[in-house]
Scaffold this motif. Sequence first.
Motif, PDB file in Angstrom:
ATOM      1  N   PRO A   1      -2.866 -30.536  -8.933  1.00 41.92           N
ATOM      2  CA  PRO A   1      -1.457 -30.946  -8.948  1.00 41.92           C
ATOM      3  C   PRO A   1      -0.472 -29.798  -8.728  1.00 41.92           C
ATOM      4  O   PRO A   1       0.572 -29.985  -8.126  1.00 41.92           O
TER       5      PRO A   1
ATOM      6  N   LYS B   1       5.292 -25.286  -2.776  1.00 42.74           N
ATOM      7  CA  LYS B   1       4.473 -26.467  -2.475  1.00 42.74           C
ATOM      8  C   LYS B   1       3.623 -26.137  -1.261  1.00 42.74           C
ATOM      9  O   LYS B   1       4.142 -25.904  -0.174  1.00 42.74           O
TER      10      LYS B   1
ATOM     11  N   TYR C   1      11.213 -32.410  -2.640  1.00 38.34           N
ATOM     12  CA  TYR C   1       9.970 -31.865  -2.086  1.00 38.34           C
ATOM     13  C   TYR C   1      10.258 -30.834  -0.998  1.00 38.34           C
ATOM     14  O   TYR C   1       9.539 -29.841  -0.874  1.00 38.34           O
TER      15      TYR C   1
ATOM     16  N   ASN D   1       5.073 -40.723  -9.054  1.00 42.05           N
ATOM     17  CA  ASN D   1       6.034 -40.465  -7.971  1.00 42.05           C
ATOM     18  C   ASN D   1       5.462 -40.828  -6.601  1.00 42.05           C
ATOM     19  O   ASN D   1       6.138 -41.429  -5.772  1.00 42.05           O
TER      20      ASN D   1
ATOM     21  N   GLN E   1       3.237 -36.873 -11.081  1.00 39.12           N
ATOM     22  CA  GLN E   1       3.043 -36.832  -9.629  1.00 39.12           C
ATOM     23  C   GLN E   1       2.429 -38.122  -9.109  1.00 39.12           C
ATOM     24  O   GLN E   1       2.865 -38.661  -8.092  1.00 39.12           O
TER      25      GLN E   1
ATOM     26  N   ASN F   1       2.937 -30.205  -6.373  1.00 36.41           N
ATOM     27  CA  ASN F   1       4.276 -30.118  -6.967  1.00 36.41           C
ATOM     28  C   ASN F   1       4.175 -29.315  -8.257  1.00 36.41           C
ATOM     29  O   ASN F   1       3.853 -29.867  -9.310  1.00 36.41           O
TER      30      ASN F   1
END
Length: 124
Positions: free
Chosen positions: A79, A26, A17, A94, A91, A83
């Motif tokens: 989304p 992001k 990330y 995760n 996602q 990511n």
Amino acid sequence: MTDTAPRIRELDLYRRYFDLVADERKTIEVRVRYPHLEDLAAGDVILFRVKGTDEACEVRVLRVTPYDGFEALLDGEGPGNINPAAGRGEQLANIREIYPPEKEKLGALAIEMELRDPATAPGD
């Protein structure tokens, strides 16, 4: 005279990330609505560190939006902003791997951000 310096928060990020944030891909960070983040607001600065290292980057908070849970957050923010390398289902899985159900019950925060130029002085 008032102090106009931004508040600075330090938060850890997993490498996958962090790289998306550092590459400006992001634009929304997902966090649980913990009490210590209640006063996070536009104009604040977050210093993200790669979990377990000294590698860091700074972002300026543009907006903080609360949601009841992660599904509502993904639907509300899109989304691709959270990511761009993963679809909605991946996602959600995760995020829930990082934050178990008892954490999600606290609510979720969508933190819209922009990468700060390292040469930028605090408060500008």
